[in-house]
Motif scaffolding. Structure first.
Motif, mmCIF file in Angstrom:
data_model
loop_
_atom_site.group_PDB
_atom_site.id
_atom_site.type_symbol
_atom_site.label_atom_id
_atom_site.label_comp_id
_atom_site.label_asym_id
_atom_site.label_seq_id
_atom_site.Cartn_x
_atom_site.Cartn_y
_atom_site.Cartn_z
ATOM 1 N N GLY A 119 0.712 -1.300 -0.084
ATOM 2 C CA GLY A 119 0.215 -0.023 0.051
ATOM 3 C C GLY A 119 0.808 1.381 0.106
ATOM 4 O O GLY A 119 1.898 1.307 -0.641
ATOM 5 N N ASP A 120 0.548 2.258 0.905
ATOM 6 C CA ASP A 120 1.456 3.374 0.890
ATOM 7 C C ASP A 120 2.634 3.053 1.780
ATOM 8 O O ASP A 120 2.820 3.744 2.974
ATOM 9 C CB ASP A 120 0.588 4.426 1.559
ATOM 10 C CG ASP A 120 0.422 5.484 0.503
ATOM 11 O OD1 ASP A 120 0.896 5.453 -0.584
ATOM 12 O OD2 ASP A 120 -0.297 6.598 0.853
ATOM 13 N N THR A 121 3.632 2.650 1.266
ATOM 14 C CA THR A 121 4.764 2.298 2.144
ATOM 15 C C THR A 121 5.655 3.688 1.961
ATOM 16 O O THR A 121 5.412 4.270 0.938
ATOM 17 C CB THR A 121 5.530 1.165 2.082
ATOM 18 O OG1 THR A 121 5.584 1.142 0.247
ATOM 19 C CG2 THR A 121 4.592 -0.065 2.227
ATOM 20 N N ILE A 133 8.592 3.111 -7.743
ATOM 21 C CA ILE A 133 9.222 1.917 -8.195
ATOM 22 C C ILE A 133 8.480 0.958 -8.905
ATOM 23 O O ILE A 133 8.785 -0.039 -9.886
ATOM 24 C CB ILE A 133 10.292 1.099 -7.136
ATOM 25 C CG1 ILE A 133 11.182 2.156 -6.400
ATOM 26 C CG2 ILE A 133 10.897 -0.037 -7.532
ATOM 27 C CD1 ILE A 133 11.678 1.841 -5.130
ATOM 28 N N GLU A 134 7.189 0.653 -8.379
ATOM 29 C CA GLU A 134 6.336 -0.502 -8.903
ATOM 30 C C GLU A 134 5.876 -0.183 -10.197
ATOM 31 O O GLU A 134 5.332 -1.132 -11.025
ATOM 32 C CB GLU A 134 5.147 -0.507 -7.938
ATOM 33 C CG GLU A 134 4.223 0.588 -7.676
ATOM 34 C CD GLU A 134 4.982 1.392 -6.339
ATOM 35 O OE1 GLU A 134 4.226 1.847 -5.675
ATOM 36 O OE2 GLU A 134 6.032 1.582 -6.155
ATOM 37 N N LYS A 135 5.977 1.328 -10.709
ATOM 38 C CA LYS A 135 5.562 1.655 -11.858
ATOM 39 C C LYS A 135 6.671 1.392 -12.923
ATOM 40 O O LYS A 135 6.377 0.886 -13.939
ATOM 41 C CB LYS A 135 5.160 3.205 -12.080
ATOM 42 C CG LYS A 135 3.888 3.718 -11.642
ATOM 43 C CD LYS A 135 3.636 5.151 -11.809
ATOM 44 C CE LYS A 135 2.343 5.540 -11.136
ATOM 45 N NZ LYS A 135 2.436 7.064 -11.328
ATOM 46 N N TRP A 136 7.812 1.910 -12.790
ATOM 47 C CA TRP A 136 9.022 1.778 -13.838
ATOM 48 C C TRP A 136 9.642 0.661 -13.607
ATOM 49 O O TRP A 136 10.434 0.103 -14.424
ATOM 50 C CB TRP A 136 9.879 2.994 -13.593
ATOM 51 C CG TRP A 136 10.502 3.247 -12.408
ATOM 52 C CD1 TRP A 136 10.124 4.391 -11.432
ATOM 53 C CD2 TRP A 136 11.698 2.639 -11.794
ATOM 54 N NE1 TRP A 136 10.747 4.349 -10.527
ATOM 55 C CE2 TRP A 136 11.862 3.426 -10.715
ATOM 56 C CE3 TRP A 136 12.514 1.886 -12.393
ATOM 57 C CZ2 TRP A 136 12.883 3.158 -9.921
ATOM 58 C CZ3 TRP A 136 13.551 1.388 -11.281
ATOM 59 C CH2 TRP A 136 13.759 2.178 -10.151
ATOM 60 N N GLY A 137 9.608 -0.027 -12.298
ATOM 61 C CA GLY A 137 10.575 -1.118 -12.009
ATOM 62 C C GLY A 137 10.259 -2.404 -12.535
ATOM 63 O O GLY A 137 10.963 -3.504 -12.567
ATOM 64 N N MET A 138 9.130 -2.514 -13.119
ATOM 65 C CA MET A 138 8.585 -3.599 -13.697
ATOM 66 C C MET A 138 8.840 -4.952 -12.812
ATOM 67 O O MET A 138 8.646 -5.015 -11.728
ATOM 68 C CB MET A 138 9.318 -3.670 -15.364
ATOM 69 C CG MET A 138 9.017 -2.536 -16.040
ATOM 70 S SD MET A 138 9.637 -2.675 -17.473
ATOM 71 C CE MET A 138 11.142 -1.740 -17.485
ATOM 72 N N LEU A 166 14.595 2.357 2.369
ATOM 73 C CA LEU A 166 13.380 2.516 1.491
ATOM 74 C C LEU A 166 12.277 2.266 2.395
ATOM 75 O O LEU A 166 11.115 2.598 2.201
ATOM 76 C CB LEU A 166 13.156 1.968 0.269
ATOM 77 C CG LEU A 166 14.522 2.461 -0.728
ATOM 78 C CD1 LEU A 166 14.682 1.283 -1.979
ATOM 79 C CD2 LEU A 166 14.021 3.770 -1.106
ATOM 80 N N ASN A 167 12.442 1.719 3.630
ATOM 81 C CA ASN A 167 11.420 1.444 4.584
ATOM 82 C C ASN A 167 11.389 2.586 5.631
ATOM 83 O O ASN A 167 10.571 2.541 6.648
ATOM 84 C CB ASN A 167 11.747 0.142 5.384
ATOM 85 C CG ASN A 167 12.924 -0.086 6.039
ATOM 86 O OD1 ASN A 167 13.834 0.917 5.972
ATOM 87 N ND2 ASN A 167 13.234 -1.081 6.831
ATOM 88 N N GLU A 168 12.072 3.689 5.554
ATOM 89 C CA GLU A 168 11.907 4.968 6.479
ATOM 90 C C GLU A 168 11.447 6.080 5.409
ATOM 91 O O GLU A 168 11.926 6.192 4.307
ATOM 92 C CB GLU A 168 13.252 5.296 7.026
ATOM 93 C CG GLU A 168 13.914 4.229 7.982
ATOM 94 C CD GLU A 168 15.336 4.432 8.194
ATOM 95 O OE1 GLU A 168 15.711 5.681 8.379
ATOM 96 O OE2 GLU A 168 16.130 3.361 8.587
ATOM 97 N N ALA A 169 10.483 6.742 5.959
ATOM 98 C CA ALA A 169 9.973 8.065 5.081
ATOM 99 C C ALA A 169 11.216 8.848 4.990
ATOM 100 O O ALA A 169 11.900 9.270 5.955
ATOM 101 C CB ALA A 169 9.008 8.770 5.854
#
Ligand SMILES: Cc1ncc(COP(=O)(O)O)c(C=O)c1O
Length: 629
Positions: free
Chosen positions: A5-7, A14-19, A482-485
């Motif tokens: 979700g909103d991590t 990343i989920e858009k371009w990272g394929m 990437l797990n920290e804002a």
């Protein structure tokens, strides 16, 4: 891609371009995964970099991932094979890789290896590229397509190579080039395999529009084509003309542009066959784009289609045109460079330090300070959400007045430094209270001016030339935390020059942003950033601004156990190497430096142990990496 979700990392899209290539691990590391294997483990990039550092491969470095390259080859070949099967198309696909897009031996060798089962060939746009192509054992049916301006030497080698079993096609770029071909044929008595480059009138959209349409520089117009056909007929050589080349363009954003241009190419094909040319191959050049932003839109750095859709459009358009004209289906050739290699490499560098544009604390005005310093400090009492714009206006006003006084000599350095720090403290408070981006554009615009500068260990001119030259966008992401804002925003500055050597456009979840969300730097931990999809064009277009040379390159393969194998290491340029590119002989420089040192000794400005130390420091430098170590 694994997202929750909103991590904290969803901001980087990343989920858009990272394929199916990149993913975030639970510990916040960015990881890579093998797209050719289902459920393959995610290999941590920061861990990989640490491991490479231990082996002596230091950042900045280009990381090439072998299975990503294999996937590029597989995607286009399987895409065409499936489209051909679906459409009942009666000829195969025989793609070629344009060497110009990435000439590095490690890349071309692997493309040849991965492409062999598909009879994938090579495109050479120059004599050196033909020489490279001919040093490879290609599959029996694979093509070598020779484009670009050709002299007799180029043409001779291309024709003679057919004796070795290479299917080398000389694509005529102009009527004059045909004259050179004819004289070489006279000289060596061997027949060529010919192609003709037909200039399409359709203009594509996007960054590379110039490479299409009437005003594109390569290829022939209708009048020139007729002249070539007539001359070939006249010389009894029309039977040598087997291929029509019509380069569609590069990074075509809109699939309908592809369809239109292919349709036009087919019209020429039908007419040329009507003229008696026994064409068997239709080469559509480059154009298949890469979705750098992951937006899936017809815009400069994105595309509104995928590889499968591109292949289907090409196959269906050609099948329709040929069936309508009652012609046999030609072998389909494309010269897709970008789509084959862009995703296979990434640039990884460390942040050296940061210039921060806010401050956690502020000094108090001192007795004797100009009253404007106190006025500036007083803003602190009304930094509240509903008065942010007013605070920004006031702070700017007082700071500008104080700067004017400083310039005229009315206030001194320490007073000015106090004022600047008070200003930065106010900005820090305003940043914390600012509404989400987009709600108050005036405040956004101001705060963007206050993004930190993260000084990074790379050269834009050497490693990302298209970012500088044509505003190319590449995904840029921190490789850790990437797990920290992220708690700061920054632009990235390289270590070359302070005007153009910057990345200040970033692909984020909610669009293109002038700053990148980043984490505060800590003393003891390196902060790594990755720039993705740099496999096409970037490595060879780069230049030596400030004499920063090629970076180290590591070619790796991702392993099933979550580790990686280092397949090849290419050390980056040493200082001696870049010096020789600009006509210095490093040995002469050592001699010249030694004579300066010896003069200092004779004038008693230096002792012998200092001499030894100085000479060692000079030699170490000359043999070392050009980047910050
Ligand atoms: C003749 C020719 N073929 C192929 C290409 C590769 O194009 P792309 O990288 O868009 O696939 C180019 C580059 O513009 C080209 O000029």
């Amino acid at each position: 891609m694994t997202t929750d979700g909103d991590t904290p990392h969803s901001i980087y899209a990343i989920e858009k371009w990272g394929m199916d290539l990149a993913s975030v691990l639970p510990n916040g590391d960015l990881g890579l995964k093998n797209p050719l294997k289902e459920n393959s483990p995610i290999v941590s990039l920061p861990k990989m970099v640490r491991d490479l550092e231990e082996r002596g491969v230091h950042t900045p470095l280009v990381l090439r991932v072998s299975c990503f390259l294999q996937q590029g080859i597989q995607n286009i070949n399987q895409g065409f094979a499936e489209a051909i099967a679906r459409a009942g198309y009666k000829a195969p696909y025989r793609g070629v890789f344009p060497i110009k897009v990435n000439q590095q031996a490690q890349v071309v060798d692997r493309i040849v290896e991965f492409g062999r089962p598909y009879s994938f060939g090579l495109e050479a746009g120059s004599k050196p590229e033909l020489v490279i192509a001919l040093a490879h054992r290609l599959a029996k049916d694979a093509l070598i397509v020779c484009n670009g301006v050709k002299d007799a030497e180029f043409i001779r080698l291309a024709i003679l190579s057919r004796k070795l079993g290479f299917n080398t096609v000389i694509v005529l770029e102009s009527p004059k080039e045909l004259d050179t071909v004819l004289s070489v044929v006279d000289e060596i008595g061997e027949e060529p395999l010919l192609g003709v480059r037909v200039k399409l009138t359709n203009r594509i959209s996007g960054n590379w529009a110039e490479s299409s349409g009437d005003r594109s520089t390569f290829g022939m117009n209708t009048d020139q084509i007729v002249a070539v056909i007539d001359k070939l007929k006249d010389k009894g050589m029309l039977h040598c003309l087997k291929l029509q080349h019509s380069h569609l363009g590069s990074q075509i954003p809109d699939v309908n542009d592809v369809r239109r241009a292919v349709g036009e190419a087919c019209r020429y094909f039908v007419e040329l066959v009507g003229e008696g040319a026994p064409l068997t191959h239709l080469d559509l050049g480059g154009g298949l784009g890469v979705d750098y932003t992951g937006e899936k839109t017809a815009s400069e750095n994105s595309i509104n289609y995928g590889v499968k859709e591109y292949c289907t459009n090409v196959v269906e358009t050609v099948a329709y045109a040929m069936d309508e004209a009652g012609l046999e289906h030609p072998v389909l050739v494309t010269e897709s460079g970008r789509a084959t290699v862009a995703t296979s490499s990434m640039l990884i560098f460390n942040v050296l330090e940061a210039t921060l544009y806010d401050a956690s604390s502020a000094p108090k005005p001192e007795e004797g300070d100009n009253h404007l310093v106190a006025d500036l400090a007083a803003i602190d009492s009304y930094v509240v959400p509903e008065r942010l714009q007013e605070c920004i206006n006031d702070a700017n006003f007082y700071r500008n007045e104080l700067r004017a006084l400083f310039r005229r000599g009315y206030i001194g350095l320490r007073q000015m430094a106090r004022a600047e720090r008070i200003f930065l403290h106010l900005m820090g408070r305003i940043k914390l209270l600012a509404p989400p981006t987009g709600e108050m554009p005036e405040i956004d615009a101001h705060l963007e001016q206050l993004a930190d500068i993260y000084h990074c260990n790379f050269s834009l001119f050497q490693s990302l030339p298209d970012v500088w030259a044509i505003d190319q966008l590449h995904p840029v992401v921190p490789l850790q935390k990437l797990n920290e804002a992220p708690d700061r925003r920054a632009v990235l500055s390289d270590i070359t020059c302070d005007s153009d050597g910057k990345i200040n456009r970033f692909i984020l979840e909610d669009g293109i942003s002038p700053s990148l969300p980043v984490h505060s730097l800590t003393e003891d931990e390196p902060y790594l950033l990755g720039v993705f999809f740099v496999g096409a064009y970037q490595e060879t277009l780069g230049d030596l601004h400030n004499l920063f040379g090629d970076t180290n390159v590591a070619t790796v393969e991702l392993r099933d156990d979550g580790g990686f194998d280092l397949l090849h290491e290419q050390e980056g340029d040493t200082i001696a190497e870049v010096m020789s590119y600009v006509e210095y002989d490093p040995r002469d420089c050592v001699d010249a430096f030694r004579s300066i040192v010896d003069q200092a000794i004779s004038e008693a400005r230096l002792n012998t142990s200092e001499r030894k130390m100085l000479m060692a420091a000079y030699r170490d430098s000359i043999n070392g990496y050009t980047y910050y170590e």
